[in-house]
Motif scaffolding. Structure first.
Motif, mmCIF file in Angstrom:
data_model
loop_
_atom_site.group_PDB
_atom_site.id
_atom_site.type_symbol
_atom_site.label_atom_id
_atom_site.label_comp_id
_atom_site.label_asym_id
_atom_site.label_seq_id
_atom_site.Cartn_x
_atom_site.Cartn_y
_atom_site.Cartn_z
ATOM 1 N N LEU A 412 0.640 -1.008 0.095
ATOM 2 C CA LEU A 412 0.109 0.221 0.044
ATOM 3 C C LEU A 412 0.909 1.331 0.043
ATOM 4 O O LEU A 412 0.524 2.333 -0.631
ATOM 5 C CB LEU A 412 -0.879 -0.098 1.310
ATOM 6 N N LYS A 413 2.062 1.210 0.650
ATOM 7 C CA LYS A 413 2.790 2.377 0.915
ATOM 8 C C LYS A 413 3.526 2.839 -0.593
ATOM 9 O O LYS A 413 3.822 3.851 -0.796
ATOM 10 C CB LYS A 413 4.018 2.031 1.953
ATOM 11 N N ARG A 414 3.652 1.805 -1.343
ATOM 12 C CA ARG A 414 4.378 1.646 -2.537
ATOM 13 C C ARG A 414 3.530 2.217 -3.854
ATOM 14 O O ARG A 414 3.941 2.406 -5.014
ATOM 15 C CB ARG A 414 5.159 0.443 -2.965
ATOM 16 N N LEU A 415 2.217 2.364 -3.521
ATOM 17 C CA LEU A 415 1.369 2.607 -4.566
ATOM 18 C C LEU A 415 0.355 3.829 -4.006
ATOM 19 O O LEU A 415 -0.437 3.675 -3.091
ATOM 20 C CB LEU A 415 0.408 1.311 -4.934
ATOM 21 N N LYS A 416 0.441 4.992 -4.724
ATOM 22 C CA LYS A 416 -0.072 6.198 -4.219
ATOM 23 C C LYS A 416 -1.686 5.616 -4.473
ATOM 24 O O LYS A 416 -2.372 6.152 -3.750
ATOM 25 C CB LYS A 416 0.240 7.341 -5.095
ATOM 26 N N GLY A 431 12.399 -5.155 -7.524
ATOM 27 C CA GLY A 431 13.118 -4.273 -6.915
ATOM 28 C C GLY A 431 12.328 -2.834 -6.101
ATOM 29 O O GLY A 431 11.212 -2.906 -5.979
ATOM 30 N N ASP A 432 13.094 -1.941 -5.976
ATOM 31 C CA ASP A 432 12.600 -0.787 -5.035
ATOM 32 C C ASP A 432 11.839 0.300 -6.068
ATOM 33 O O ASP A 432 12.266 1.237 -6.480
ATOM 34 C CB ASP A 432 13.823 0.069 -4.337
ATOM 35 N N VAL A 433 10.684 -0.070 -6.491
ATOM 36 C CA VAL A 433 9.585 0.522 -7.397
ATOM 37 C C VAL A 433 8.728 1.377 -6.557
ATOM 38 O O VAL A 433 7.799 0.794 -5.622
ATOM 39 C CB VAL A 433 9.206 -0.407 -8.527
ATOM 40 N N TRP A 434 8.299 2.392 -7.049
ATOM 41 C CA TRP A 434 7.247 3.396 -6.235
ATOM 42 C C TRP A 434 6.364 3.650 -7.565
ATOM 43 O O TRP A 434 6.708 4.180 -8.381
ATOM 44 C CB TRP A 434 7.670 4.454 -5.446
ATOM 45 N N PHE A 435 4.880 3.549 -7.445
ATOM 46 C CA PHE A 435 4.014 4.024 -8.179
ATOM 47 C C PHE A 435 3.362 5.276 -7.797
ATOM 48 O O PHE A 435 2.868 5.428 -6.692
ATOM 49 C CB PHE A 435 2.941 2.930 -8.315
ATOM 50 N N GLY A 436 3.479 6.301 -8.702
ATOM 51 C CA GLY A 436 2.642 7.476 -8.528
ATOM 52 C C GLY A 436 1.184 7.296 -8.670
ATOM 53 O O GLY A 436 0.710 5.971 -8.771
ATOM 54 N N SER A 437 0.302 8.364 -8.562
ATOM 55 C CA SER A 437 -1.027 8.214 -8.743
ATOM 56 C C SER A 437 -1.676 8.342 -10.097
ATOM 57 O O SER A 437 -0.897 8.804 -10.943
ATOM 58 C CB SER A 437 -1.909 9.169 -7.896
ATOM 59 N N GLY A 438 -2.547 7.681 -10.540
ATOM 60 C CA GLY A 438 -3.158 7.667 -11.854
ATOM 61 C C GLY A 438 -2.467 7.023 -12.883
ATOM 62 O O GLY A 438 -2.477 7.463 -14.152
ATOM 63 N N ILE A 439 -1.686 5.989 -12.705
ATOM 64 C CA ILE A 439 -0.991 5.561 -13.550
ATOM 65 C C ILE A 439 -1.961 4.202 -14.263
ATOM 66 O O ILE A 439 -2.766 3.777 -13.799
ATOM 67 C CB ILE A 439 0.110 4.594 -13.083
ATOM 68 N N VAL A 440 -1.628 4.338 -15.549
ATOM 69 C CA VAL A 440 -2.303 3.499 -16.409
ATOM 70 C C VAL A 440 -1.271 2.338 -17.037
ATOM 71 O O VAL A 440 -0.268 2.794 -17.685
ATOM 72 C CB VAL A 440 -3.122 4.083 -17.755
ATOM 73 N N LEU A 441 -1.476 1.049 -16.787
ATOM 74 C CA LEU A 441 -0.693 -0.194 -17.495
ATOM 75 C C LEU A 441 -1.476 -0.903 -18.431
ATOM 76 O O LEU A 441 -2.712 -1.126 -18.407
ATOM 77 C CB LEU A 441 -0.274 -0.762 -16.561
ATOM 78 N N LYS A 442 -0.826 -0.878 -19.750
ATOM 79 C CA LYS A 442 -1.437 -1.774 -20.982
ATOM 80 C C LYS A 442 -0.470 -2.748 -21.395
ATOM 81 O O LYS A 442 0.774 -2.542 -21.421
ATOM 82 C CB LYS A 442 -1.785 -0.606 -21.984
ATOM 83 N N GLY A 443 -0.930 -3.820 -21.872
ATOM 84 C CA GLY A 443 0.072 -4.768 -22.654
ATOM 85 C C GLY A 443 0.870 -5.413 -21.616
ATOM 86 O O GLY A 443 0.513 -5.870 -20.657
ATOM 87 N N ALA A 456 10.957 5.556 -9.103
ATOM 88 C CA ALA A 456 9.420 6.294 -8.847
ATOM 89 C C ALA A 456 8.981 6.387 -10.299
ATOM 90 O O ALA A 456 9.557 7.103 -11.080
ATOM 91 C CB ALA A 456 9.710 7.533 -8.026
ATOM 92 N N LEU A 457 7.850 5.889 -10.520
ATOM 93 C CA LEU A 457 6.946 6.127 -11.721
ATOM 94 C C LEU A 457 6.235 7.393 -11.530
ATOM 95 O O LEU A 457 5.456 7.509 -10.294
ATOM 96 C CB LEU A 457 6.063 5.088 -12.189
ATOM 97 N N PRO A 458 6.268 8.107 -12.193
ATOM 98 C CA PRO A 458 5.444 9.683 -12.071
ATOM 99 C C PRO A 458 4.098 9.539 -12.141
ATOM 100 O O PRO A 458 3.281 8.733 -13.008
ATOM 101 C CB PRO A 458 5.953 10.603 -13.028
ATOM 102 N N THR A 469 13.523 0.544 -16.718
ATOM 103 C CA THR A 469 14.392 0.309 -15.825
ATOM 104 C C THR A 469 14.923 1.473 -15.160
ATOM 105 O O THR A 469 14.794 2.639 -15.585
ATOM 106 C CB THR A 469 15.749 -0.512 -16.319
ATOM 107 N N SER A 470 15.739 1.428 -13.958
ATOM 108 C CA SER A 470 16.066 2.557 -13.283
ATOM 109 C C SER A 470 17.450 2.994 -13.944
ATOM 110 O O SER A 470 18.092 2.160 -14.564
ATOM 111 C CB SER A 470 16.210 2.373 -11.750
ATOM 112 N N GLY A 471 17.963 4.119 -13.331
ATOM 113 C CA GLY A 471 19.285 4.630 -13.811
ATOM 114 C C GLY A 471 19.258 5.427 -14.975
ATOM 115 O O GLY A 471 18.002 5.832 -15.424
ATOM 116 N N PRO A 472 20.356 5.529 -15.798
ATOM 117 C CA PRO A 472 20.198 6.838 -16.832
ATOM 118 C C PRO A 472 19.335 6.374 -18.039
ATOM 119 O O PRO A 472 19.052 7.156 -18.786
ATOM 120 C CB PRO A 472 21.779 6.642 -17.086
ATOM 121 N N THR A 473 19.184 5.117 -18.020
ATOM 122 C CA THR A 473 18.340 4.738 -19.353
ATOM 123 C C THR A 473 16.760 5.084 -18.997
ATOM 124 O O THR A 473 15.792 5.133 -19.883
ATOM 125 C CB THR A 473 18.312 3.016 -19.509
#
Length: 477
Positions: A412-416, A431-443, A456-458, A469-473
């Motif tokens: 619950l903490k990791r998904l706004k 891994g250490d992933v955090w979901f912002g609010s209003g995210i839409v996932l498809k496919g 952190a996904l905006p 993936t995280s990092g510079p990519t």
């Protein structure tokens, strides 16, 4: 059923009886039930399945759901059916695997409502709509009983009776000599265990609840796991059982690759029987897992005639296969013997399976399941969790969440907010992933935080068919 490698001496059972007699924490019925279970296990007289005798069940044995007779439009028919029914939820499990304390049934599922809240609302709605009195019966274990007593206080003024009873409490045996652990000084809860949901039948009788239900005119009990959100009262099934005098019905549903280890129904020597993977000879395990040959699996939604339960328990006829469950607790190797309710099917007259839609099997065993049921893939009305008709794909998305999401609190903490997954095929989070609010996932979506990095996904992102993936990519979408 597995038996001990070497037959024990008479002394083992005699010593066990003497030790069990000194345990004042449990009733005489529990002591007797435990000794009978251990005696069967020690005898080594397991009934081996002869693979060549297995027959696929016919449509008479496993009835297609679409073949069930429809209900009439007359509400009095529904009332007459419901007046004969009790609903029993298996409520002995703790939410420890999801990082919770207390009964699993009080984990919040949707909009602040728990499994138990939804179950109560479902039955309240039936009772109100049809002017009937379907009771809710909860089978607790010694682990969940005290907490459940407090929790059900909030349902005092609800439109239903709630009846509670405890399943049996058996002592864990120390593996090296099969003596009860509590008699060796292990006096706290870890010295004991509930012996599987197959104990529901004798426990119903021993508790007096079976006698109560029969006195109230109840003929059938619908038994299901409290965490299966698809296990709702289905009047077409109840009508079929009453019309055909089937004493036992197991709901099965088509097997997918995710269910290959699930028990299946077979015809065996003229009776319907549950076949579990533990009973399958090693050389046939691949065949058992095939979804071509064994096309259905047990949902653990069971409909059982109460008079038949009374008859079979009194005759001590429910000799279900024993499941030995070795564990290590506090550094001690222990053994607990369990039985499963589905294995009882072969002892009842005119027992059948019904091949139900997948929607009747919606268990929440992990936070990945919680993500499904909390998402826009489902809606809730009168306690019923229903699939969103806007999704055209009949299959649910496959969801894999890494260990960072295992506990409900961390999940619950990791998904706004819970992402929209209406058009999602698969999601893998690493891994250490955090979901912002209003995210839409498809496919097909993979979100991966590399070791030692945070991702952190905006807010308001739409992610479709991507591996992020995280990092510079990574750059915000």
């Amino acid at each position: 059923m597995s038996a001990v490698a070497t037959p024990p001496s008479i002394d083992t059972l005699t010593r066990l009886r003497l030790e069990v007699a000194t345990l004042d924490q449990i009733s005489d019925n529990e002591k007797l039930g435990f000794i009978k279970l251990v005696s069967r296990y020690l005898s080594g007289n397991a009934e081996q399945i002869v693979w060549e005798k297995i027959q696929p069940p016919t449509d008479e044995v496993v009835v297609p759901y679409d073949d069930l007779a429809p209900l009439s439009d007359d509400p009095s028919e529904a009332k007459s059916l419901l007046d004969k029914l009790a609903v029993l939820k298996l409520n002995g499990g703790l939410g420890t695997t999801m990082g919770c304390t207390g009964p699993k049934s009080v984990i919040e599922v949707r909009n602040g409502e728990t499994f138990l809240d939804l179950i109560v609302k479902q039955i309240e709605t039936l009772n109100s709509k049809y002017k009937c009195d379907v009771p809710l019966v909860l089978m607790n274990s010694f682990n969940t009983h005290d907490d459940t007593l407090k929790i059900i206080e909030k349902y005092q003024h609800a439109g239903l009776q709630v009846k509670l009873f405890n399943q049996s409490q058996y002592p864990r045996m120390v593996a090296e000599d099969l003596m009860p652990w509590p008699s060796k000084g292990q006096t706290d809860k870890s010295g004991w265990y509930p012996p599987g949901h197959g104990d529901v039948f004798p426990a119903l009788q021993n508790s007096g609840i079976l006698t109560e239900l029969l006195a109230e005119g109840k003929e059938y009990v619908f038994i299901a796991n409290s965490d299966n959100l698809g296990a709702t009262v289905d009047l077409k099934i109840l009508k079929h059982l009453l019309m055909n005098q089937n004493e036992y019905c197991m709901e099965v549903t088509p097997k997918t690759l995710a269910d290959v280890k699930g028990g299946t129904l077979i015809s065996y020597e003229g009776r319907v029987q549950l076949l579990e993977i533990a009973q399958v000879p090693d050389e046939h395990v691949g065949e058992f897992k095939s979804i071509e040959k064994f096309k259905i699996f047990n949902t653990n939604n069971l409909w059982v005639n109460l008079k038949a339960v009374k008859r079979l328990v009194k005759a001590d006829a429910l000799q279900m296969e024993i499941i030995p469950n070795p564990k290590e607790v506090e550094g001690v190797k222990v053994l607990q013997l369990e039985v499963a309710a589905g294995a009882a099917i072969r002892f009842f007259d005119r027992a059948i399976g019904i091949n139900v839609p997948r929607s009747r099997f919606l268990p929440v065993k992990a936070t990945s399941d919680l993500l499904l049921v909390q998402s826009d893939l489902y809606t809730v009305e009168d306690g019923l969790v229903m699939r969103n008709s806007a999704r055209s794909n009949p299959e649910n998305p496959t969801i894999e969440l890494s260990s960072e999401f295992k506990k409900v609190g961390d999940f619950l903490k990791r998904l706004k907010t819970i992402p929209s997954i209406l058009y999602l095929d698969s999601l893998k989070v690493i891994g250490d992933v955090w979901f912002g609010s209003g995210i839409v996932l498809k496919g097909k979506v993979i979100v991966e935080a590399k070791k030692g990095e945070k991702l952190a996904l905006p807010d308001d992102s739409t992610i479709e068919n991507k591996h992020i993936t995280s990092g510079p990519t990574y750059s915000p979408l």
